[in-house]
Design a protein around this motif. Structure first.
Motif, short mmCIF file in Angstrom:
data_model
loop_
_atom_site.label_atom_id
_atom_site.label_comp_id
_atom_site.label_asym_id
_atom_site.label_seq_id
_atom_site.Cartn_x
_atom_site.Cartn_y
_atom_site.Cartn_z
N ASP A 134 42.78 49.29 44.01
CA ASP A 134 41.94 50.23 44.76
C ASP A 134 40.49 50.16 44.25
N GLY A 135 40.34 50.07 42.93
CA GLY A 135 39.00 49.93 42.37
C GLY A 135 38.34 48.62 42.76
N ILE A 170 40.39 41.13 31.60
CA ILE A 170 40.45 39.68 31.78
C ILE A 170 40.69 39.34 33.24
N VAL A 171 41.59 40.04 33.89
CA VAL A 171 41.85 39.78 35.31
C VAL A 171 40.59 40.02 36.14
N TYR A 214 49.99 41.02 32.53
CA TYR A 214 49.30 40.44 33.69
C TYR A 214 50.10 40.72 34.98
N GLN A 215 51.41 40.63 34.88
CA GLN A 215 52.23 40.95 36.05
C GLN A 215 52.07 42.41 36.45
N GLN A 216 51.98 43.28 35.45
CA GLN A 216 51.76 44.69 35.74
C GLN A 216 50.40 44.93 36.38
N ALA A 217 49.37 44.23 35.90
CA ALA A 217 48.04 44.39 36.46
C ALA A 217 47.97 43.93 37.91
N LEU A 218 48.64 42.83 38.22
CA LEU A 218 48.64 42.32 39.59
C LEU A 218 49.37 43.24 40.55
N GLN A 219 50.21 44.14 40.02
CA GLN A 219 50.94 45.08 40.86
C GLN A 219 50.43 46.51 40.72
#
Length: 308
Positions: free
Chosen positions: A83-84, A286-287, A72-77
């Motif tokens: 961009d999508g 999920i995000v 989740y931390q990786q997805a938020l960064q």
């Protein structure tokens, strides 16, 4: 000393034998059981499994390991993911109002009773919704072609050079045109159905007061279908955030304009099936689902507040 007893009609009656009460309870579960089972299998179970996958990471060396919230931390960064998100956000801010505006105008025109051949017109507008999204995208993609499609034929016939609809600058607008063509009829049907249940007594009262058509629309029709407008807007927002079919199909025709991370759903698909990153793909999904839920809830809350 004599104790007064309440009348027989006022005395609480027993609910029945325990066997009868148990039978009634199981009867209720018999009615809702199939729905609960299907709901658990097609919604709760995949959602729980996606959350489970998002807590792990599979690596070539070390195998699958528990990483907690690192995905989740990786997805938020993740710049590609955001961009999508920005791209589909821009898409819904422009495309959704245009689509719903056209659908509302068509519904009002049909409901006015002054449109000649309204039944045929209603079916004609709704017909594109019956075309599968894949077929519609392939059809429009062929027309967008500058070498073999309608745009290319126009260029050759008139000796002009029309802008390429599949270029990097115009491809998002081209996708918006396809989606609008597909779903104007669907939203029109929602608005028209809501207009048909407006009491005719309101129109009669407005006619007695000398109200014109514009006044009837703004004071009676639009407030009466506010709920339908909010529902159509929520569906359109969810559909915009789930944009996948159109860019995935047009990507073969415009590989330089549409990348594999063009939309969040396309990015999720590419991570899972091309990049073999199922764990991170589940995290991104999920995000994105949480973002969609928040935006849809805010729109619903504001729509209900305005209607109060």
């Amino acid at each position: 000393m004599t104790t007064l007893q309440p009348p027989a009609a006022a005395r609480p009656r027993p609910a029945g034998p325990p066997v009868l009460r148990a039978r009634r309870s199981w009867t209720g579960w018999g009615f809702i059981g199939p729905f609960v089972l299907v709901f658990a299998l097609v919604f709760l179970a995949p959602l729980a499994y996606s959350v489970y996958l998002s807590l792990f990471r599979t690596q070539l060396i070390g195998g699958t390991t528990f990483v907690g919230l690192d995905n989740y931390q990786q997805a938020l960064q993740d710049g590609q993911f955001w961009d999508g998100v920005v791209r589909v956000g821009l898409f819904l801010l422009i495309q959704v109002p245009i689509m719903l505006g056209i659908a509302l105008l068509v519904a009002l025109a049909i409901d006015s009773g002054r449109l000649y051949g309204k039944d045929f017109f209603r079916i004609t507008v709704f017909l594109p919704y019956a075309v599968p999204a894949v077929v519609a995208t392939l059809m429009w993609g062929f027309m967008y072609g500058t070498r073999y499609g309608l745009v290319g034929d126009v260029n050759d016939a008139f000796g002009v050079k029309l802008p390429d609809p599949l270029s990097a600058d115009l491809v998002l607008a081209s996708i918006g045109n396809i989606v609008t063509w597909e779903f104007v009829g669907y939203n029109m049907l929602i608005f028209f159905a809501a207009l048909r249940v407006v009491p005719h007594s309101l129109y009669e009262a407005a006619e007695i007061d000398g109200a014109g058509q514009w006044r009837v629309i703004t004071a009676i029709k639009l407030p009466a279908i506010r709920g339908a407008l909010v529902i159509a807007m929520i569906f359109s927002i969810i559909g915009s955030f789930q944009l996948f079919n159109e860019p995935a199909i047009l990507q073969k025709l415009a590989p330089n304009a549409i990348t594999t991370d063009y939309t969040p759903n396309f990015y999720t698909y590419s991570l899972s099936f091309s990049g073999q990153q199922q764990n991170y793909s589940a995290t991104v999904a999920i995000v994105m689902g949480v973002i969609t839920m928040i935006v849809a809830y805010v729109v619903q809350l504001r729509g209900m507040r305005k209607g109060a």
